[in-house]
Design a protein around this motif. Structure first.
Motif, PDB file in Angstrom:
ATOM      1  N   ALA A 595     -68.731  57.450  89.449  1.00  0.00           N
ATOM      2  CA  ALA A 595     -67.339  57.649  88.451  1.00  0.00           C
ATOM      3  C   ALA A 595     -66.278  56.400  88.130  1.00  0.00           C
ATOM      4  CB  ALA A 595     -66.753  59.056  89.001  1.00  0.00           C
ATOM      5  N   SER A 596     -65.979  56.121  89.594  1.00  0.00           N
ATOM      6  CA  SER A 596     -64.913  54.896  89.528  1.00  0.00           C
ATOM      7  C   SER A 596     -65.448  53.774  88.794  1.00  0.00           C
ATOM      8  CB  SER A 596     -64.623  54.698  90.875  1.00  0.00           C
ATOM      9  OG  SER A 596     -63.872  55.772  91.525  1.00  0.00           O
ATOM     10  N   GLY A 597     -66.918  53.377  89.120  1.00  0.00           N
ATOM     11  CA  GLY A 597     -67.335  52.227  88.298  1.00  0.00           C
ATOM     12  C   GLY A 597     -67.394  52.539  86.713  1.00  0.00           C
ATOM     13  N   VAL A 598     -67.625  53.642  86.472  1.00  0.00           N
ATOM     14  CA  VAL A 598     -67.529  53.937  85.023  1.00  0.00           C
ATOM     15  C   VAL A 598     -66.072  53.893  84.241  1.00  0.00           C
ATOM     16  CG1 VAL A 598     -67.760  55.789  83.175  1.00  0.00           C
ATOM     17  CG2 VAL A 598     -69.505  55.443  84.829  1.00  0.00           C
ATOM     18  N   ASN A 599     -65.155  54.364  85.124  1.00  0.00           N
ATOM     19  CA  ASN A 599     -63.650  54.341  84.797  1.00  0.00           C
ATOM     20  C   ASN A 599     -63.141  52.956  84.611  1.00  0.00           C
ATOM     21  OD1 ASN A 599     -63.334  56.943  84.262  1.00  0.00           O
ATOM     22  ND2 ASN A 599     -62.813  57.286  86.484  1.00  0.00           N
ATOM     23  N   LEU A 600     -63.937  52.053  85.534  1.00  0.00           N
ATOM     24  CA  LEU A 600     -63.297  50.743  85.670  1.00  0.00           C
ATOM     25  C   LEU A 600     -63.756  50.058  84.471  1.00  0.00           C
ATOM     26  CD1 LEU A 600     -63.336  49.480  89.261  1.00  0.00           C
ATOM     27  CD2 LEU A 600     -61.258  49.158  87.567  1.00  0.00           C
ATOM     28  N   ALA A 601     -65.312  50.164  84.124  1.00  0.00           N
ATOM     29  CA  ALA A 601     -65.735  49.322  83.085  1.00  0.00           C
ATOM     30  C   ALA A 601     -65.372  49.965  82.019  1.00  0.00           C
ATOM     31  CB  ALA A 601     -67.355  49.914  83.161  1.00  0.00           C
ATOM     32  N   ARG A 602     -64.790  51.178  81.420  1.00  0.00           N
ATOM     33  CA  ARG A 602     -64.019  51.339  80.432  1.00  0.00           C
ATOM     34  C   ARG A 602     -62.909  50.604  80.288  1.00  0.00           C
ATOM     35  NH1 ARG A 602     -65.670  57.793  79.772  1.00  0.00           N
ATOM     36  NH2 ARG A 602     -67.994  57.647  79.422  1.00  0.00           N
ATOM     37  N   ALA A 603     -61.858  50.652  81.391  1.00  0.00           N
ATOM     38  CA  ALA A 603     -60.587  49.982  81.085  1.00  0.00           C
ATOM     39  C   ALA A 603     -60.807  48.599  80.951  1.00  0.00           C
ATOM     40  CB  ALA A 603     -59.847  50.395  82.437  1.00  0.00           C
ATOM     41  N   GLN A 604     -61.632  47.897  81.654  1.00  0.00           N
ATOM     42  CA  GLN A 604     -62.139  46.606  81.334  1.00  0.00           C
ATOM     43  C   GLN A 604     -62.349  46.144  80.015  1.00  0.00           C
ATOM     44  OE1 GLN A 604     -64.767  46.086  84.788  1.00  0.00           O
ATOM     45  NE2 GLN A 604     -62.937  45.472  86.257  1.00  0.00           N
ATOM     46  N   ALA A 605     -62.994  47.200  79.317  1.00  0.00           N
ATOM     47  CA  ALA A 605     -63.514  46.871  77.866  1.00  0.00           C
ATOM     48  C   ALA A 605     -62.360  46.993  76.827  1.00  0.00           C
ATOM     49  CB  ALA A 605     -64.563  47.836  77.655  1.00  0.00           C
ATOM     50  N   VAL A 606     -61.066  47.633  77.347  1.00  0.00           N
ATOM     51  CA  VAL A 606     -60.081  47.492  76.499  1.00  0.00           C
ATOM     52  C   VAL A 606     -59.057  46.295  76.392  1.00  0.00           C
ATOM     53  CG1 VAL A 606     -58.008  49.018  75.984  1.00  0.00           C
ATOM     54  CG2 VAL A 606     -60.023  50.213  76.726  1.00  0.00           C
ATOM     55  N   PRO A 607     -58.901  45.843  75.456  1.00  0.00           N
ATOM     56  CA  PRO A 607     -58.123  44.575  75.391  1.00  0.00           C
ATOM     57  C   PRO A 607     -56.732  45.018  75.916  1.00  0.00           C
ATOM     58  CG  PRO A 607     -59.320  44.654  73.383  1.00  0.00           C
ATOM     59  CD  PRO A 607     -59.349  46.083  74.181  1.00  0.00           C
ATOM     60  N   ARG A 608     -56.259  44.020  76.838  1.00  0.00           N
ATOM     61  CA  ARG A 608     -54.847  44.342  77.490  1.00  0.00           C
ATOM     62  C   ARG A 608     -53.957  43.062  77.081  1.00  0.00           C
ATOM     63  NH1 ARG A 608     -58.189  45.166  81.443  1.00  0.00           N
ATOM     64  NH2 ARG A 608     -57.472  43.441  82.783  1.00  0.00           N
TER      65      ARG A 608
END
Length: 608
Positions: A595-608
């Motif tokens: 679950a934490s891996g999925v959440n991180l992967a999604r957050a990293q895919a969002v331009p910041r």
């Protein structure tokens, strides 16, 4: 991930026991076994997870019994899984050579693990091959309590005294006279052993390498459905396999762990039987699997749990594999416990506790299933509506909470939050499908609960939400789950403050967290415990949702580095030594990896 070809190391023991970190897991969706880096199998319950153990040396090294294959002389070992499979290789090196033991609970050739069906053959294969030099290999098979053995046409029939009705059959490609043998093998030679517990003798010729290859292919075919692309990819894939090995494929249920009574801490009495289906744990597990591409497990679990609820007449917090009541808790006085940590327990005394979060777990699972294309039938909606109504009545009432305290119940904030989840999901389902029911009342009560959590459980002095709905400033790491279930946004000022308070006051060091502090939150049991692995993954999730991506990723990587060389995690970790504690491997911990891996992967895919 960890070294795919780890170095050999000496065999470590304390009080006659391997550290929990030195075991691997093999399983077939009906049961599972632990395999030590010393070539032993000291834990195997047959024919299924919650049966009497045939080998129980994990809980009594002197008299519990094991199935051991190892060189006669002093040796060192290492372990690895065949990539993307549940097939385990243990290499043992002595002065004269190296032997490889390949172990698997074998699966039916061509089985599709995405199907809601059994795939086991009720067989354990242990294939031994010398890969360097020559080795005198000793085979020692000692069922718990001893066994009667008699020769049969194709091997040996074994009747374990602890399970007199169970017929076990041992076959080999080499002569067998009894359960204790020695073989002199040179490079390239094989010793194949197959332990079977089906209803009939296995008279057909067996081909151990083919059985192992077929099993590996079944695992790889299933894992091909994994769609995860993100940090710690190999460990996430290994966690998926580990969760699948905690899944009872024939029924759709999921055990919390395949073991019983492993202590937290050593010498303590917090020794519980986890070979049952906690609604909470199983719902978390199937939700994690769904997030990386495995929808079938979630579908099967929802059907299983609704059937279990219907038969029991009311929601229980846990069931056995069939959806029936869990046996009463009893103590096995003939077993000393892992490293002398008595008592050993079978059954679970928490089975009849009231834990109001079960309503939210099921309705959240149903909502996810329906969003993925599931069909809502009137009978299903009637069951789900009933659960929502129960949640609406229960949310302020005392229960034993997520951690199953054995003290007086309280109105736990986490339990109220999951009642909010139940009402919110029921209202959402009713609105989307235009179904009959008091949707407006559910919505209003869900908002009331959310407002009550944010206001009533807030403590000004500690600047945090509290473990209990009435406040008081007592911290509990379960509060970190509130944003993950959509109850309180992660960036809400009071949730941000609570996250900081938990990271500070429940810190065990090195990114680890305690669930709660025992002097602040008495749970009815003596002694303390280790750091609870899942709680640290919840902290990762909160940091991620708060936009603190670098902090979250650093913590996530540090937690993943605590897995053993095979990528397995226990329930708890000793903060002072890093040693594993509690039942192993623990589904909750591997849920956190995914679950934490999925959440991180999604957050990293969002331009910041």
């Amino acid at each position: 991930m960890h070294d795919p070809d780890p170095p050999f190391r000496s065999i470590r023991r304390a009080d006659g026991y391997l550290p929990l970190e030195d075991y691997g897991l093999i399983g077939d969706g009906a049961t599972a076994a632990l395999v030590g880096v010393d070539g032993s199998i000291p834990w195997l319950c047959i024919p299924r997870f919650d049966a009497e153990p045939l080998f129980c040396g994990l809980l009594d090294h002197a008299s519990g019994g094991s199935f051991t294959i190892a060189p006669r002389e002093r040796f060192e070992g290492r372990q690895r899984y065949q990539p993307d499979t549940g097939v385990l290789e243990t290499e043992l090196r002595c002065a004269t050579g190296v032997v490889r033991v390949t172990d698997a609970m074998v699966l039916r050739s061509g089985a599709d693990l995405a199907e809601d069906a059994a795939a086991d053959r009720a067989e354990l294969v242990r294939s031994v091959m010398v890969i360097e030099g020559e080795v005198r290999v000793a085979v020692d098979i000692s069922p718990r309590g001893g066994a009667a053995v008699r020769p049969v046409l194709s091997g040996l029939e074994v009747r374990a005294k602890a399970q007199p009705r169970l017929r076990v059959h041992l076959r080999s490609n080499r002569p067998l006279s009894d359960l204790h043998s020695t073989y002199d093998l040179v490079r390239g030679e094989r010793l194949n052993l197959v332990l079977s517990w089906g209803r009939f003798h296995r008279h057909h010729r067996f081909d151990a390498p083919t059985m192992l290859d077929d099993t590996a292919q079944v695992w790889r075919s299933w894992l091909a459905g994994c769609n995860y692309e993100g940090p710690q990819k190999l460990l996430v894939r290994r966690s998926a396999i580990t969760l699948k090995m905690c899944d009872h494929w024939a029924s759709g249920s999921v055990v919390a762990a395949p073991t019983s009574s492993l202590p937290a801490p050593i010498g303590g009495i917090r020794n519980w039987d986890y070979r049952y289906v906690w609604i909470r744990d199983a719902a978390y597990a199937v939700f994690a699997l769904r997030r990386i591409g495995f929808d079938g497990e979630a579908d099967a679990f929802l059907g299983w749990v609704l059937d279990a609820f219907e038969r029991s007449g009311r929601p229980r917090i846990m069931y056995n594999l069939d959806g029936d009541p869990v046996p009463d808790e009893v103590e096995a006085i003939d077993l000393e416990g892992y490293r002398g940590s008595a008592p050993v327990r079978w059954g679970n005394g928490a089975a009849d506790q009231r834990q109001h979060d079960v309503y939210g777990e099921i309705l959240d699972c149903a909502d996810q299933w329906l969003r993925a294309g599931g069909e809502i039938q009137p009978v299903l909606w009637s069951s789900l509506s009933g659960l929502a109504d129960m949640a609406g009545r229960a949310w302020e009432k005392p229960d034993q909470g997520i951690w199953e305290v054995r003290s007086d119940g309280r109105a736990f904030t986490y339990s109220a939050a999951l009642c909010q989840v139940a009402l919110d999901r029921a209202a959402s389902i009713g609105e989307r499908f235009r179904l009959p029911g008091p949707v407006g009342r559910w919505r209003a009560t869900a908002e009331l609960i959310r407002d009550s959590i944010v206001k009533r459980s807030w403590d000004e002095e500690t600047q945090s939400l509290s473990a209990h709905l009435e406040g008081g400033g007592v911290l509990d790491a379960s509060l970190l789950a509130l944003p993950l279930r959509g109850v309180v946004p992660a960036d809400h000022p009071r949730m941000v403050a609570t996250t900081a308070a938990i990271a500070d006051r429940l810190a065990a060091g090195g990114g680890l967290l305690y669930r709660y502090l025992h002097d602040e939150s008495p749970d009815g049991l003596p002694g303390d415990e280790g750091a609870f692995v899942l709680c640290s993954f919840w902290l990762v999730d909160n940091l991620t949702l708060q936009g603190r991506i670098e902090e979250a990723e650093n913590l996530y990587n540090s937690l993943c580095a605590r897995a053993n060389t095979l990528g397995l995690l226990s329930e708890q970790i000793d903060p002072s030594t890093g040693a594993f504690m509690g039942n192993f491997p623990q589904a909750f911990s591997h849920i956190g990896v995914i679950a934490s891996g999925v959440n991180l992967a999604r957050a990293q895919a969002v331009p910041r």
